[in-house]
Design an enzyme around this catalytic site. Sequence first.
Site, PDB file in Angstrom:
ATOM      1  N   GLY A  71      -0.886  -0.757  -6.635  1.00 62.27           N
ATOM      2  CA  GLY A  71      -0.724   0.678  -6.512  1.00 62.27           C
ATOM      3  C   GLY A  71      -1.800   1.427  -7.276  1.00 62.27           C
ATOM      4  O   GLY A  71      -2.586   0.841  -8.026  1.00 62.27           O
ATOM      5  N   GLY A 128       1.364  -4.242  -5.600  1.00 62.13           N
ATOM      6  CA  GLY A 128       1.701  -3.700  -4.298  1.00 62.13           C
ATOM      7  C   GLY A 128       1.077  -4.451  -3.150  1.00 62.13           C
ATOM      8  O   GLY A 128       1.608  -4.441  -2.031  1.00 62.13           O
ATOM      9  N   GLU A 151       2.298  -7.362 -13.872  1.00 64.54           N
ATOM     10  CA  GLU A 151       2.945  -6.161 -14.399  1.00 64.54           C
ATOM     11  C   GLU A 151       3.265  -6.218 -15.891  1.00 64.54           C
ATOM     12  O   GLU A 151       3.153  -5.208 -16.593  1.00 64.54           O
ATOM     13  CB  GLU A 151       4.231  -5.877 -13.613  1.00 64.54           C
ATOM     14  CG  GLU A 151       4.002  -5.316 -12.215  1.00 64.54           C
ATOM     15  CD  GLU A 151       3.651  -6.388 -11.189  1.00 64.54           C
ATOM     16  OE1 GLU A 151       3.431  -6.030 -10.020  1.00 64.54           O
ATOM     17  OE2 GLU A 151       3.603  -7.586 -11.554  1.00 64.54           O
ATOM     18  N   ASP A 159       7.710  -5.652  -9.222  1.00 65.94           N
ATOM     19  CA  ASP A 159       8.491  -4.866  -8.270  1.00 65.94           C
ATOM     20  C   ASP A 159       8.060  -5.243  -6.858  1.00 65.94           C
ATOM     21  O   ASP A 159       7.670  -6.375  -6.619  1.00 65.94           O
ATOM     22  CB  ASP A 159       8.336  -3.363  -8.558  1.00 65.94           C
ATOM     23  CG  ASP A 159       6.917  -2.858  -8.377  1.00 65.94           C
ATOM     24  OD1 ASP A 159       5.965  -3.662  -8.409  1.00 65.94           O
ATOM     25  OD2 ASP A 159       6.738  -1.636  -8.195  1.00 65.94           O
TER      26      ASP A 159
END
Length: 357
Positions: A71, A128, A151, A159
């Site tokens: 992201g 992402g 992360e 995620d």
Amino acid sequence: MPAPDHDQPKVIAEATEGIGSLTLNRPSSINALDHDMVGLMAAKLAEWADDPQIRAVVIAGAGTRGLCAGGDIVAIHRDAAALAGTDDAAATASGSAEFWRDEYRMNADIAEYPKPYIALMDGIVMGGGVGISAHANTRVVTDRTRLAMPEVGIGLVPDVGGTWLLSRIPDELGTYVALTSAPLNGADAIALGAADHYVPADRLDEFRAALATGTVEQALADFATPPPASALAAQREWIAEAFAADSVREIVANCRRAGRDDVADTIESKSPTALAVTLAALRAAVGESSLREALVREYRTSVRCLQHPDLAEGIRAQVIDKDRTPSWQPSSLDDVTAEAVARFAAPLAADLELTYP
């Protein structure tokens, strides 16, 4: 594959010979996703799912560096810096939370896509980028693949369905990947079940051409080759034992007892809070019934990460200032309480939860 062009859209959508192609077109940022890109992709995927002229979809990244580096981390940093210490309502109203809502919904749709969805996981595939590829029904890696969920190094928790994927990898190899941020090459990804087919990078163009002239199955038969041996999978015995523990502190101690001080040191360099929450999330994901359920939990956790100081600090240290010396709060695993960990996955108010249309 279209050449990158600043005058072109950030996502190039083309339909030729029954193949819908989505090319992420931000090569200068390794095709990092932003909210606009997610909206464009989701709309086109929905259109093609209902189009009888489209028999398969291919997703790839422009340039040679990778499919997608994740992201838009700079935008997330702005929100995290502003939202640390705030409440759920403020965090869920942020641009980052709006982005995650639409991104996670798209991840769920990709996992259930009714046609062949072929993800070309060439080069860097992180965060992402994993969400738009590792849930695909046809996942292609190459000799250039570097897949990672990094992360915990920026104070975030895996995620985009990452905890769902990693929790289902046998012998705690997924736990190892999550807590160390270790990158997987193409051979590792296939051995761990995060990818399906191995196509040499220098044959990707031929493979894509074959998709347009024949079936997906025939193109894979013609161009996919057996992957090399996975160096990570070869370590499954000690990893299975060391990473089965119920706390990150025990895992670190197990690594040191196994003579893997390098792994223990790597884990201890990450955000203590993110590590503890990640391990709890992986254990919770095992008992969940679907990716959609896991994404609801991950959304709660991502929102709470915006409220925790480690996210802004981790991005600052790794991406903004690049001094690689984050000051985590708290700084030790010993000071991360069970109550603090539990709060990350606690339900949001009903009107703030991730829901599906």
